[in-house]
Design a protein around this motif. Sequence first.
Motif, short mmCIF file in Angstrom:
data_model
loop_
_atom_site.label_atom_id
_atom_site.label_comp_id
_atom_site.label_asym_id
_atom_site.label_seq_id
_atom_site.Cartn_x
_atom_site.Cartn_y
_atom_site.Cartn_z
N MET A 4 -63.95 22.11 0.68
CA MET A 4 -64.11 20.67 0.79
C MET A 4 -63.23 20.17 1.94
O MET A 4 -62.08 20.56 2.06
CB MET A 4 -63.72 20.00 -0.52
N LEU A 5 -63.79 19.32 2.75
CA LEU A 5 -63.06 18.73 3.87
C LEU A 5 -62.42 17.42 3.44
O LEU A 5 -62.80 16.82 2.44
CB LEU A 5 -64.02 18.45 5.03
N LYS A 6 -61.45 16.99 4.23
CA LYS A 6 -60.82 15.69 4.00
C LYS A 6 -61.23 14.76 5.13
O LYS A 6 -61.26 15.16 6.30
CB LYS A 6 -59.31 15.82 3.95
N LYS A 7 -61.56 13.52 4.79
CA LYS A 7 -61.97 12.51 5.76
C LYS A 7 -60.84 11.50 5.92
O LYS A 7 -60.25 11.04 4.94
CB LYS A 7 -63.23 11.80 5.27
N LYS A 8 -60.54 11.17 7.18
CA LYS A 8 -59.49 10.19 7.44
C LYS A 8 -60.03 8.79 7.17
O LYS A 8 -61.06 8.39 7.71
CB LYS A 8 -59.01 10.30 8.88
N VAL A 9 -59.31 8.05 6.33
CA VAL A 9 -59.71 6.70 5.96
C VAL A 9 -58.58 5.76 6.36
O VAL A 9 -57.43 5.95 5.97
CB VAL A 9 -59.97 6.59 4.44
N ARG A 10 -58.94 4.76 7.13
CA ARG A 10 -57.93 3.78 7.58
C ARG A 10 -57.98 2.56 6.66
O ARG A 10 -59.03 2.09 6.29
CB ARG A 10 -58.21 3.35 9.01
N SER A 11 -56.79 2.07 6.34
CA SER A 11 -56.69 0.84 5.56
C SER A 11 -55.52 0.03 6.15
O SER A 11 -54.37 0.33 5.89
CB SER A 11 -56.49 1.12 4.08
N GLY A 12 -55.87 -0.94 6.97
CA GLY A 12 -54.83 -1.73 7.62
C GLY A 12 -54.08 -0.90 8.65
O GLY A 12 -54.68 -0.26 9.51
N LEU A 13 -52.77 -0.88 8.54
CA LEU A 13 -51.94 -0.12 9.47
C LEU A 13 -51.85 1.35 9.11
O LEU A 13 -51.43 2.17 9.92
CB LEU A 13 -50.52 -0.70 9.50
#
Length: 114
Positions: A1-10
């Motif tokens: 399973m891969l990990k996805k980068k998720v941005r939340s604000g800063l």
Amino acid sequence: MLKKKVRSGLFSRWQDRSFEVHQDGHIAWGKANVTALEWKMEEIVKIVAEEDTKKKNKRFEFEIILSKSVLQLRAPDEKVFSVWVKYVREVLAQAKEAKEAVKKAAVNLDDFLA
């Protein structure tokens, strides 16, 4: 399973996601515990990966450039990283060949009527 980068604000974090690469050059992704109907799907434009995992890419990160967005991904180890990079590149090459074959096979209407 891969990990996805998720941005939340800063800040940003890496979330586990499941992925499917289709032979037509599309990728689908979503949470592993939901149905595929809730997943997102987009066409892959290209993959960007630094393949020197000994010095420059020790975290096994790569990007898949999509038609409308970018997926920033991280593999758990070098083996998974290399399999994903090779497979996505191969699928993109096959999809490009298929599109070119369709263009060559298409008959110009003027030529057909002549």
